[in-house]
Scaffold this active site. Structure first.
Site, mmCIF file in Angstrom:
data_model
loop_
_atom_site.group_PDB
_atom_site.id
_atom_site.type_symbol
_atom_site.label_atom_id
_atom_site.label_comp_id
_atom_site.label_asym_id
_atom_site.label_seq_id
_atom_site.Cartn_x
_atom_site.Cartn_y
_atom_site.Cartn_z
ATOM 1 C CE LYS A 74 39.760 49.888 37.900
ATOM 2 N NZ LYS A 74 40.576 49.564 36.801
ATOM 3 N N GLY B 251 49.084 49.391 39.480
ATOM 4 C CA GLY B 251 50.303 49.271 39.967
ATOM 5 C C GLY B 251 50.356 49.371 41.943
ATOM 6 N N GLY C 280 53.565 43.913 32.752
ATOM 7 C CA GLY C 280 53.255 43.883 33.513
ATOM 8 C C GLY C 280 51.902 43.934 33.562
HETATM 9 P P1 NDP Z 1 47.274 39.312 43.869
HETATM 10 O O1 NDP Z 1 46.568 38.359 42.979
HETATM 11 O O2 NDP Z 1 48.492 40.079 43.767
HETATM 12 O O3 NDP Z 1 47.342 39.497 45.529
HETATM 13 C C1 NDP Z 1 46.564 38.727 45.719
HETATM 14 C C2 NDP Z 1 46.932 37.897 47.138
HETATM 15 O O4 NDP Z 1 45.900 37.652 47.772
HETATM 16 C C3 NDP Z 1 47.724 37.414 47.378
HETATM 17 O O5 NDP Z 1 48.512 37.697 48.329
HETATM 18 C C4 NDP Z 1 47.201 36.121 47.511
HETATM 19 O O6 NDP Z 1 48.246 34.785 48.484
HETATM 20 C C5 NDP Z 1 46.072 36.315 48.779
HETATM 21 N N1 NDP Z 1 44.793 35.466 48.444
HETATM 22 C C6 NDP Z 1 44.175 34.502 48.106
HETATM 23 N N2 NDP Z 1 43.029 34.296 48.191
HETATM 24 C C7 NDP Z 1 43.009 33.768 49.387
HETATM 25 C C8 NDP Z 1 42.610 33.623 50.453
HETATM 26 N N3 NDP Z 1 41.286 32.337 50.091
HETATM 27 N N4 NDP Z 1 42.930 33.618 51.843
HETATM 28 C C9 NDP Z 1 44.062 34.574 51.785
HETATM 29 N N5 NDP Z 1 44.896 35.013 50.821
HETATM 30 C C10 NDP Z 1 44.631 34.510 49.747
HETATM 31 O O7 NDP Z 1 46.186 40.482 43.757
HETATM 32 P P2 NDP Z 1 46.756 42.345 43.800
HETATM 33 O O8 NDP Z 1 47.537 42.580 45.028
HETATM 34 O O9 NDP Z 1 47.023 42.526 41.687
HETATM 35 O O10 NDP Z 1 44.825 42.912 43.798
HETATM 36 C C11 NDP Z 1 44.460 42.905 45.354
HETATM 37 C C12 NDP Z 1 43.531 43.343 44.844
HETATM 38 O O11 NDP Z 1 43.642 44.694 44.593
HETATM 39 C C13 NDP Z 1 42.372 43.396 43.549
HETATM 40 O O12 NDP Z 1 41.040 43.358 44.469
HETATM 41 C C14 NDP Z 1 42.647 44.407 42.581
HETATM 42 O O13 NDP Z 1 41.597 44.131 41.297
HETATM 43 C C15 NDP Z 1 42.712 45.498 43.516
HETATM 44 N N6 NDP Z 1 43.462 46.231 42.314
HETATM 45 C C16 NDP Z 1 44.826 45.412 42.482
HETATM 46 C C17 NDP Z 1 45.401 47.078 40.670
HETATM 47 C C18 NDP Z 1 47.023 46.496 40.904
HETATM 48 O O14 NDP Z 1 47.110 47.404 40.030
HETATM 49 N N7 NDP Z 1 47.197 45.229 40.825
HETATM 50 C C19 NDP Z 1 45.166 48.174 41.032
HETATM 51 C C20 NDP Z 1 44.008 49.027 42.279
HETATM 52 C C21 NDP Z 1 43.241 47.807 42.482
HETATM 53 P P3 NDP Z 1 49.198 34.250 47.800
HETATM 54 O O15 NDP Z 1 50.422 35.597 47.935
HETATM 55 O O16 NDP Z 1 49.835 33.093 49.409
HETATM 56 O O17 NDP Z 1 48.345 33.532 47.147
HETATM 57 N N1 HSE Z 2 43.718 45.864 35.558
HETATM 58 C C1 HSE Z 2 43.380 47.220 35.739
HETATM 59 C C2 HSE Z 2 44.225 48.298 35.101
HETATM 60 C C3 HSE Z 2 44.030 47.483 37.067
HETATM 61 O O1 HSE Z 2 44.885 47.483 33.912
HETATM 62 O O2 HSE Z 2 44.052 49.050 34.894
HETATM 63 C C4 HSE Z 2 43.719 48.370 38.559
HETATM 64 O O3 HSE Z 2 42.352 48.201 38.460
#
Ligand code: NDP
Ligand code: HSE
Length: 428
Positions: free
Chosen positions: A199, A303, A181
């Site tokens: 970044k 995460g 994951g």
């Molecule tokens: P996910 O893909 O898990 O979640 C995205 C969410 O956005 C989902 O709930 C989705 O809805 C919603 N979404 C997508 N399109 C729309 C829209 N048009 N209108 C409303 N809601 C929408 O992403 P992550 O949580 O992993 O990442 C979110 C942010 O955090 C990103 O910018 C990422 O780069 C950043 N980030 C993530 C990290 C990680 O470890 N995952 C670490 C650091 C930063 P639905 O659930 O209904 O599909």
């Molecule tokens: N895809 C990114 C990583 C998640 O592997 O570090 C957080 O930005």
């Protein structure tokens, strides 16, 4: 407050907001109430998320009168950008984890924050849980930062670590990262260095008070890193890491320097270097400042829960500003230093050549380095019958001179193959 997105990160934000509601209210001096959560698929099952708060009307949510803080964790460029701008226009403060958008069009967001007097906080956008942007933005704002050097992508660090410790090939290590994951189904942003480059742009802008976008960053991913590169690094008592490097390039006079160099590429670093011991999907960043000296930040770079921790930190800071009626610090990019081309960046190369084991080969190879003004630090040759393996490590030289030397070596008849070329960082 409103939450835009409820995926990996958003779900954890909701959980922490609910579990820590009493403490957060005490720390802010007012309760934090979630007015709504915008998602794409409201029918999706989300453990611990109150269904009645879900909406597909993100636009309506960010402009609601009872919302004064918007947390954006949708990701990507649109609709995230339009929603954040809309929120700021209507006087709301914004917290985001969206490094891709900040690096692509941060200038528009920062201008809107200034124009409308809104807070724009984004600690979670770089290195997940690690407090790094606030130290640069606030604690070190009185110092003179020379360099920021780090591992800011967990997925690629995991892959390179597997290649180093278990001798795995790139594809096997990537598959394992996906199974655990760490890597997305489409891992392009991670393995091609786009995530780390975004970044690096954010870090450089804060460190040097100068506008830097993703397009300014020299970027090379890890897809070309081979088992030979990793083995070559081992032979040098080094390890290969995907590094983000933001450097102030000194000038003869002038304190600010000639410009800045911002780059992301896989490079060898000595095993004795603290970054070499950053294993698995962890992140670590070195900051070198004139008066503070060297500082190192280490921890979980991705995460749901670690990223949500950084978002909640921003949330408490922004909420305190709302309660106190005073906005937080704004971005200052007064220095406007040029971002120098990669060719002018001074670095070191490790080059492994398979050559004919004949008289004059070493002299010819050495002559090409000299002709390009590149000084050799070390040479090691192993005879293998009619062929020999020649390893050359250079002193620091402009990247343009180093890459031109390699191009000429590739064309020499006596050079059977340029088996490995890798930059060397972390010493000299
Ligand atoms: P996910 O893909 O898990 O979640 C995205 C969410 O956005 C989902 O709930 C989705 O809805 C919603 N979404 C997508 N399109 C729309 C829209 N048009 N209108 C409303 N809601 C929408 O992403 P992550 O949580 O992993 O990442 C979110 C942010 O955090 C990103 O910018 C990422 O780069 C950043 N980030 C993530 C990290 C990680 O470890 N995952 C670490 C650091 C930063 P639905 O659930 O209904 O599909
Ligand atoms: N895809 C990114 C990583 C998640 O592997 O570090 C957080 O930005």
């Amino acid at each position: 407050m409103a939450l835009l997105g409820c995926g990996v990160v958003g779900t954890e934000v909701v959980r922490l907001l609910r579990e820590q509601a009493v403490d957060l209210a005490a720390r802010v001096g007012a309760p934090l109430e979630l007015a709504g959560i915008a998602v794409r698929r409201p029918d999706k099952v989300r453990a611990g998320v109150p269904e009645e708060l879900l909406t597909t009307d993100a636009q309506g949510l960010v402009t609601r009168d009872d919302v004064d803080i918007v947390i954006e964790v949708i990701g990507g460029i649109e609709p995230a950008r339009t929603l954040m701008l809309e929120a700021m226009k209507t006087g709301k403060s914004v917290i985001t984890a969206n490094k891709a958008l900040l690096a692509e069009d941060g200038a528009t967001l920062f201008a809107a924050a200034r124009e409308y007097g809104a807070d724009l906080y984004y600690e979670a956008s770089v290195a997940g849980a690690i407090p790094l942007l606030r130290p640069l933005r606030e604690s070190l704002v009185g110092d003179h930062v020379h360099r920021v050097l780090g591992i800011v992508n967990g997925t690629t660090n995991y892959i390179l670590d597997q290649m180093d410790t278990h001798g795995a090939g790139f594809n096997d290590a990537l598959e394992e990262a996906q199974a655990l994951g760490y890597a997305e189904a489409d891992p392009t942003a991670d393995v091609e260095g786009f995530d780390a480059a975004a970044k690096a742009a954010i870090l450089a802008q804060l460190a040097f008070h100068t506008p830097v976008g993703a397009a300014d960053v020299h970027r090379e991913g890890i897809t070309e890193v081979s088992a030979a590169d990793v083995a070559g690094a081992k032979g040098m008592d080094c390890v290969v890491k995907l590094l983000a490097i933001c450097e102030r390039v000194p000038s003869e006079g002038g304190r600010n320097g000639r410009g800045v160099s911002v780059r992301v590429y896989p490079a060898m670093i000595p095993r004795s270097h603290p970054l070499a011991s950053v294993r698995e999907a962890y992140n670590a960043v070195f900051v070198e400042a004139e008066s503070a000296g060297s500082l190192m930040f280490y921890g979980a770079g991705a995460g749901g829960a670690p990223t949500a921790s950084a978002i909640l930190g921003d949330l408490v800071a922004v909420a305190r500003n709302v309660v106190g009626g005073t906005p937080g610090p704004v971005e200052v990019t007064y220095a406007k230093l040029p971002v120098l081309p990669m060719g002018e960046t001074v670095t070191r190369y490790y080059i492994q050549l398979d050559v004919a084991d004949e008289a004059g080969v070493l002299a010819t190879v050495a002559e090409e380095f000299a002709r390009h003004g590149v000084s050799i630090q070390a040479v090691r040759q192993v005879g293998l019958g009619e062929e020999a393996q020649l390893v050359v490590v250079t002193h620091r030289a402009p990247d343009a001179a180093l890459s031109a030397t390699v191009e000429v070596l590739r064309g020499l008849e006596m050079v059977r193959e340029v088996a490995s070329v890798m930059r060397v960082e972390g010493e000299e």
